[in-house]
Scaffold this active site. Structure first.
Site, PDB file in Angstrom:
ATOM      1  N   ASP A  20       0.925  -0.694   0.214  1.00  0.00           N
ATOM      2  CA  ASP A  20       0.324   0.024  -0.023  1.00  0.00           C
ATOM      3  C   ASP A  20       0.925   1.340   0.037  1.00  0.00           C
ATOM      4  O   ASP A  20       2.310   1.466   0.449  1.00  0.00           O
ATOM      5  CB  ASP A  20      -0.879  -0.174   1.055  1.00  0.00           C
ATOM      6  CG  ASP A  20      -2.183   1.022   1.328  1.00  0.00           C
ATOM      7  OD1 ASP A  20      -2.737   1.351  -0.086  1.00  0.00           O
ATOM      8  OD2 ASP A  20      -2.647   1.581   2.169  1.00  0.00           O
ATOM      9  N   ASN A  68     -10.379  -3.377  -6.586  1.00  0.00           N
ATOM     10  CA  ASN A  68      -9.520  -2.002  -7.424  1.00  0.00           C
ATOM     11  C   ASN A  68     -10.467  -2.162  -8.728  1.00  0.00           C
ATOM     12  O   ASN A  68     -10.431  -1.470  -9.526  1.00  0.00           O
ATOM     13  CB  ASN A  68      -8.339  -2.675  -7.261  1.00  0.00           C
ATOM     14  CG  ASN A  68      -7.324  -2.530  -6.413  1.00  0.00           C
ATOM     15  OD1 ASN A  68      -6.334  -3.329  -6.114  1.00  0.00           O
ATOM     16  ND2 ASN A  68      -7.703  -1.863  -5.589  1.00  0.00           N
TER      17      ASN A  68
HETATM   18  C1  FPP Z   1      -2.176   0.089  -3.558  1.00  0.00           C
HETATM   19  O1  FPP Z   1      -1.062   1.202  -3.915  1.00  0.00           O
HETATM   20  C2  FPP Z   1      -1.271  -0.747  -4.580  1.00  0.00           C
HETATM   21  C3  FPP Z   1      -1.687  -1.291  -5.390  1.00  0.00           C
HETATM   22  C4  FPP Z   1      -3.385  -1.526  -5.581  1.00  0.00           C
HETATM   23  C5  FPP Z   1      -1.450  -2.091  -6.165  1.00  0.00           C
HETATM   24  C6  FPP Z   1       0.319  -2.118  -6.265  1.00  0.00           C
HETATM   25  C7  FPP Z   1       0.222  -3.032  -7.485  1.00  0.00           C
HETATM   26  C8  FPP Z   1       1.920  -2.536  -7.992  1.00  0.00           C
HETATM   27  C9  FPP Z   1       3.017  -2.644  -6.989  1.00  0.00           C
HETATM   28  C10 FPP Z   1       2.445  -2.382  -9.053  1.00  0.00           C
HETATM   29  C11 FPP Z   1       2.344  -3.888 -10.130  1.00  0.00           C
HETATM   30  C12 FPP Z   1       2.282  -4.766  -9.384  1.00  0.00           C
HETATM   31  C13 FPP Z   1       2.472  -6.026  -9.512  1.00  0.00           C
HETATM   32  C14 FPP Z   1       2.477  -7.535  -8.270  1.00  0.00           C
HETATM   33  C15 FPP Z   1       3.570  -6.636 -11.117  1.00  0.00           C
HETATM   34  P1  FPP Z   1      -2.494   3.348  -3.155  1.00  0.00           P
HETATM   35  O2  FPP Z   1      -2.857   2.866  -5.195  1.00  0.00           O
HETATM   36  O3  FPP Z   1      -3.618   2.114  -2.711  1.00  0.00           O
HETATM   37  O4  FPP Z   1      -1.828   3.213  -2.559  1.00  0.00           O
HETATM   38  P2  FPP Z   1      -2.262   4.805  -2.204  1.00  0.00           P
HETATM   39  O5  FPP Z   1      -3.367   4.344  -0.606  1.00  0.00           O
HETATM   40  O6  FPP Z   1      -1.594   5.246  -1.463  1.00  0.00           O
HETATM   41  O7  FPP Z   1      -3.747   5.645  -2.487  1.00  0.00           O
END
Ligand code: FPP
Length: 262
Positions: A20, A68
């Site tokens: 996250d 998501n």
């Molecule tokens: C949360 O950050 C993260 C995600 C929704 C997805 C995680 C994905 C990656 C690291 C990239 C793709 C993955 C792989 C395995 C190749 P957020 O966007 O919710 O952050 P925030 O809470 O700060 O908005």
């Protein structure tokens, strides 16, 4: 943190991570959210490598939750693209390191090219044995339990299972990846302290570690720190501390107590 600070004989067998903070990391730098996801890929690379070096047997990454799908279209598109790109670029190293790729989730919702990339990585790496890397994709813990219940009901209707004999072990066999051990350690980055519908059944006895480090900055020293913290805890699985010190088999990591064995 230095790797020497952890006991290589007590590394958690299964580490699961809620990655996250990508969006906040980017916004804090005046960048668009997708820049955070792109940098997050670097953390994925490094953490997979580090987990393998440290002797973790299973690493599960929450890459895309079922919720998501409700994010803006371009962000969903970018996440799918990044996953495909990661698999395209990293499969060579994954194969060299003997890593087996698996996935959990409702893969049928993924765009065909993403689904093909995931399925081909799973197929290509199926014989690898050094570490299992699980991508939770289009994954929801409640959805997983519902999917298991649906199949269980079908089997009961077909007379393959007797409802009176249903126990936790039988139920767990219907989950997405029943052959994997339950997570010993659940890490959540990004300064939040919640489970967000991740592995609801499997984390019953997981040790939870949260950190204010945003995912794009989470690298090997942070993983080492989380493991060192895990090693400082006493896992009691509902027993008393004295029972644990006596070496009760129920307090062995990976041996999750079953409360309603038939
Ligand atoms: C949360 O950050 C993260 C995600 C929704 C997805 C995680 C994905 C990656 C690291 C990239 C793709 C993955 C792989 C395995 C190749 P957020 O966007 O919710 O952050 P925030 O809470 O700060 O908005």
């Amino acid at each position: 943190m230095n790797q020497a600070r952890i006991d290589s004989n007590r590394v958690p067998r299964h580490v699961a991570i809620i990655m996250d903070g990508n969006g906040r990391w980017a916004e804090a730098r005046g960048l668009e959210r997708n820049a955070g996801h792109r940098e997050g890929i670097e953390s994925v690379r490094e953490v997979v490598r580090a987990a393998h070096d440290l002797g973790v047997q299973t690493l599960t990454l929450y890459a895309f939750s079922i919720e998501n799908w409700n994010r803006p279209r371009d962000e969903v598109g970018e996440l799918m693209h990044l996953l495909e790109h990661y698999l395209e670029v990293e499969m060579e190293e994954v194969m060299e390191n003997g890593i087996r790729v698996r996935s959990i989730g409702r893969l049928d919702r993924l765009p065909p090219s993403t689904r093909d990339a995931v399925e081909s990585a799973i197929e290509r790496s199926a014989g690898n044995r050094n570490m299992t890397l699980v991508f939770a994709l289009s994954y929801g813990g409640r959805a997983e339990i519902v999917d298991a219940a649906r199949q269980l009901m079908r089997d009961a209707e077909a007379g393959k299972i007797d409802p009176e004999r249903l126990d936790e072990k039988t139920f767990a066999a219907y989950l997405y990846a029943p052959e994997l051990p339950d997570p010993d350690l659940l890490i959540r980055t990004g300064n939040e302290c919640r489970v967000s519908n991740f592995l609801l059944w499997q984390i019953a006895y997981a040790e939870i570690y949260t950190t204010s480090v945003m995912w794009p900055e989470f690298r090997k020293p942070h993983l080492v720190e989380a493991i060192a913290d895990y090693q400082s805890r006493e896992r009691r699985f509902g027993l008393t501390s004295a029972q644990v010190s006596d070496g009760s088999p129920s307090a062995t990591p990976g041996r999750v107590p079953v409360t309603d064995e038939a």
